[in-house]
Structures are given as structure tokens and as C-alpha cells.
Design a protein around this motif. Structure first.
Motif, PDB file in Angstrom:
ATOM      1  N   GLY A  53       4.015   2.176   8.276  1.00  0.00           N
ATOM      2  CA  GLY A  53       5.393   2.580   8.540  1.00  0.00           C
ATOM      3  C   GLY A  53       5.570   2.973   9.988  1.00  0.00           C
ATOM      4  N   ILE A  54       6.757   3.465  10.307  1.00  0.00           N
ATOM      5  CA  ILE A  54       7.024   3.915  11.671  1.00  0.00           C
ATOM      6  C   ILE A  54       7.491   5.366  11.647  1.00  0.00           C
ATOM      7  CG2 ILE A  54       7.518   1.663  12.698  1.00  0.00           C
ATOM      8  CD1 ILE A  54      10.496   2.314  12.271  1.00  0.00           C
ATOM      9  N   GLY A  55       7.377   6.024  12.802  1.00  0.00           N
ATOM     10  CA  GLY A  55       7.798   7.412  12.936  1.00  0.00           C
ATOM     11  C   GLY A  55       6.725   8.362  12.456  1.00  0.00           C
ATOM     12  N   ASN A  56       6.965   9.633  12.661  1.00  0.00           N
ATOM     13  CA  ASN A  56       5.994  10.640  12.271  1.00  0.00           C
ATOM     14  C   ASN A  56       5.881  10.654  10.744  1.00  0.00           C
ATOM     15  OD1 ASN A  56       4.141  12.488  12.911  1.00  0.00           O
ATOM     16  ND2 ASN A  56       5.575  14.134  13.417  1.00  0.00           N
ATOM     17  N   GLY A  57       4.668  10.552  10.224  1.00  0.00           N
ATOM     18  CA  GLY A  57       4.494  10.474   8.781  1.00  0.00           C
ATOM     19  C   GLY A  57       4.572   9.044   8.277  1.00  0.00           C
ATOM     20  N   GLN A  58       4.998   8.123   9.149  1.00  0.00           N
ATOM     21  CA  GLN A  58       5.024   6.691   8.840  1.00  0.00           C
ATOM     22  C   GLN A  58       5.751   6.396   7.532  1.00  0.00           C
ATOM     23  OE1 GLN A  58       1.106   4.898   9.394  1.00  0.00           O
ATOM     24  NE2 GLN A  58       1.644   4.948  11.534  1.00  0.00           N
ATOM     25  N   ALA A  59       6.869   7.089   7.306  1.00  0.00           N
ATOM     26  CA  ALA A  59       7.553   6.990   6.019  1.00  0.00           C
ATOM     27  C   ALA A  59       8.334   5.686   5.848  1.00  0.00           C
ATOM     28  CB  ALA A  59       8.490   8.178   5.848  1.00  0.00           C
ATOM     29  N   VAL A  60       8.766   5.097   6.950  1.00  0.00           N
ATOM     30  CA  VAL A  60       9.671   3.954   6.842  1.00  0.00           C
ATOM     31  C   VAL A  60       8.947   2.653   7.181  1.00  0.00           C
ATOM     32  CG1 VAL A  60      11.853   2.993   7.671  1.00  0.00           C
ATOM     33  CG2 VAL A  60      11.519   5.474   7.626  1.00  0.00           C
ATOM     34  N   VAL A  61       8.865   1.748   6.226  1.00  0.00           N
ATOM     35  CA  VAL A  61       8.287   0.433   6.511  1.00  0.00           C
ATOM     36  C   VAL A  61       9.358  -0.407   7.187  1.00  0.00           C
ATOM     37  CG1 VAL A  61       7.361  -1.675   5.474  1.00  0.00           C
ATOM     38  CG2 VAL A  61       6.666   0.554   4.588  1.00  0.00           C
ATOM     39  N   ALA A  62       9.040  -0.971   8.338  1.00  0.00           N
ATOM     40  CA  ALA A  62      10.034  -1.737   9.103  1.00  0.00           C
ATOM     41  C   ALA A  62       9.369  -2.986   9.660  1.00  0.00           C
ATOM     42  CB  ALA A  62      10.600  -0.871  10.226  1.00  0.00           C
ATOM     43  N   LYS A  63       9.451  -4.057   8.884  1.00  0.00           N
ATOM     44  CA  LYS A  63       8.710  -5.287   9.220  1.00  0.00           C
ATOM     45  C   LYS A  63       9.182  -5.936  10.514  1.00  0.00           C
ATOM     46  CE  LYS A  63       6.166  -6.621   5.342  1.00  0.00           C
ATOM     47  NZ  LYS A  63       4.768  -6.435   5.701  1.00  0.00           N
ATOM     48  N   ALA A  64      10.427  -5.608  10.932  1.00  0.00           N
ATOM     49  CA  ALA A  64      10.902  -6.183  12.188  1.00  0.00           C
ATOM     50  C   ALA A  64      10.242  -5.491  13.381  1.00  0.00           C
ATOM     51  CB  ALA A  64      12.419  -6.049  12.291  1.00  0.00           C
ATOM     52  N   ILE A  65       9.594  -4.348  13.124  1.00  0.00           N
ATOM     53  CA  ILE A  65       8.916  -3.608  14.200  1.00  0.00           C
ATOM     54  C   ILE A  65       7.408  -3.769  14.105  1.00  0.00           C
ATOM     55  CG2 ILE A  65       8.496  -1.319  15.180  1.00  0.00           C
ATOM     56  CD1 ILE A  65      11.360  -0.603  14.277  1.00  0.00           C
ATOM     57  N   ARG A  66       6.851  -3.561  12.903  1.00  0.00           N
ATOM     58  CA  ARG A  66       5.403  -3.740  12.742  1.00  0.00           C
ATOM     59  C   ARG A  66       5.095  -4.306  11.353  1.00  0.00           C
ATOM     60  NH1 ARG A  66       2.361   2.111  12.493  1.00  0.00           N
ATOM     61  NH2 ARG A  66       0.563   0.729  12.387  1.00  0.00           N
ATOM     62  N   GLY A  67       4.119  -5.204  11.305  1.00  0.00           N
ATOM     63  CA  GLY A  67       3.830  -5.889  10.045  1.00  0.00           C
ATOM     64  C   GLY A  67       2.405  -5.724   9.578  1.00  0.00           C
ATOM     65  N   ASP A  68       1.716  -4.681  10.097  1.00  0.00           N
ATOM     66  CA  ASP A  68       0.316  -4.508   9.697  1.00  0.00           C
ATOM     67  C   ASP A  68       0.190  -3.708   8.416  1.00  0.00           C
ATOM     68  OD1 ASP A  68       1.318  -2.386  11.302  1.00  0.00           O
ATOM     69  OD2 ASP A  68      -0.687  -1.641  11.703  1.00  0.00           O
TER      70      ASP A  68
END
Ligand SMILES: O=C(O)CCC(=O)C(=O)O
Ligand SMILES: [Fe+2]
Length: 205
Positions: A53-68
Motif C-alpha cells: 500500500g501507500i502512506g504511513n501504515g500502507q493502508a491504501v493499495v494503489a496500483k497506479a502508484i505501486r504494484g509490488d
């Protein structure tokens, strides 16, 4: 006495001081690289990986930003090759604290697998809400990687004259890259095959 490991750490520090990033080839032997890659695959097959995910805690999966897909390493559940890798990272922390007075107190590390076509858009590793990430570390687990496979790490290096230089680094197995988490923007370019790594942060708390 200066050991091989200390020579590698000096190379890393010299690179960071001179160019804002450090690089060591052969931080892992081919055998260690293969064992950790194998362990990554075993753990992924066992369903232990999650989409990053992204952000602190990586709560939000955002495939347009990262796909790992990632799995955080846990010292309490580590296999021998993982324990050995963690030990070497701890030696690096000790060395940096002794020679550069960085005040590093903690670290966090995860496996990462970028499936073919996945990327991580340009970003900075330090979150606004978490300023304790001091240094970013990436160790690649890709054997027989070819330039045509893609998957380079692009570093955006600010120049004294205000311009920016883009430098690309091949994710070669056994290679370690290190840079200041709060300063250096970077990006993972898409690859045509799965791209494996161990990524982590050395923290001041
Ligand atoms: O794998 C890489 O080369 C960089 C990974 C990265 O930027 C991250 O996980 O924050
Ligand atoms: Fe990053």
C-alpha cells in the motif's frame, strides 16, 4: 583489522557522501541470493505476501502508484538465510553508528516482488507522519538479470546548479543500494519478468 565486510561498508559510505547514494556489488553471494530468492518464492506460494500500500501504515493499495507485493521480515520467524541477512544489516547499522554517528536505533525490512509489468512511481520514502526513516536499503535477489529485462531503479539526483540528473541502476542479484530516505526521490521502472528484492529502512527510533 579491516574485514571484507567493513571494506564494503566503507564503499557504501563513500558513495553516499560523494553521490548521495551508495552501492555494493556482492553484498550477498550468488548462493545467498539464490537461497533468499527461493525463500521468497516459498513464502509467497504459502500465501504470506500482500499487495503493498501507500502512506504511513500502507493502508491504501494503489496500483497506479505501486504494484509490488510485500512481506515484512520477522526476526522471530526467520529462517537461517534470513537471520544471516538480518545479522549483516545489524552489522551495517553498528558500523554506521560507530563511524558516522547516525544514531540508528531500529530497522524494518520487507521482501518485495514486482510481477512483470509492475512499477513504483517516483516517490520519497519518508512519510510526513514518520520522520524516523533515515536510510533506505535495497538488496536485489535477481539472478541472471539482463538490461533488456527492465526494472531499473531510477534515482533523481539534485545537482548543485539546480538541475536534476537521472541515474538508473540495474537490480542485479547480490547488489545493495543505500540512500537518504528523506532526500532522494526515486522510481522503480517496469520489468518484463518478476523482480525480487529485500527493501528496508534504518531508523532513528
Ligand atoms: O526496489 C527498488 O529498487 C526500490 C523500492 C522502493 O523504492 C520502495 O520500496 O520504496
Ligand atoms: Fe522507495
Amino acid at each position: 583489522m579491516t574485514t571484507t565486510l567493513e571494506t564494503q561498508f566503507e564503499t557504501l559510505i563513500d558513495g553516499m557522501l560523494a553521490n548521495s547514494y551508495g552501492l555494493i556489488d556482492g553484498f550477498l553471494t550468488d548462493e545467498e541470493t539464490a537461497q533468499l530468492a527461493q525463500r521468497l518464492h516459498t513464502r509467497r506460494t504459502a500465501g504470506q505476501f500482500r499487495e503493498a500500500g501507500i502512506g504511513n501504515g500502507q493502508a491504501v493499495v494503489a496500483k497506479a502508484i505501486r504494484g509490488d507485493e510485500i512481506l515484512w521480515l520477522d526476526a522471530d520467524n526467520a529462517t537461517p538465510e534470513e537471520t544471516s541477512f538480518l545479522g549483516r544489516v545489524e552489522q551495517l547499522i553498528d558500523y554506521l553508528n560507530r563511524t558516522c554517528y547516525l544514531g540508528l536505533r531500529d530497522y524494518e525490512l520487507h521482501y518485495a516482488l514486482y510481477p512483470a509489468g509492475a512499477f513504483y512511481k517516483r516517490h520519497l520514502d519518508r512519510f510526513r507522519a514518520d520522520s524516523k526513516r533515515k536510510l533506505s536499503l535495497i538488496c536485489y535477489l535477481n539472478r541472471h538479470w539482463q538490461p533488456t529485462d527492465g526494472g531499473q531503479l531510477a534515482l533523481y539526483l539534485p545537482q548543485p546548479n539546480g538541475t536534476e540528473q537521472t541515474l538508473t541502476i540495474e537490480p542485479l542479484g547480490g547488489r545493495l543500494v543505500c540512500f537518504d530516505s528523506g532526500l532522494l526521490e526515486h522510481e522503480v521502472l517496469p520489468a518484463i519478468r518478476d523482480r525480487l528484492s529485500l527493501t528496508g529502512w534504518l531508523r532513528t527510533g
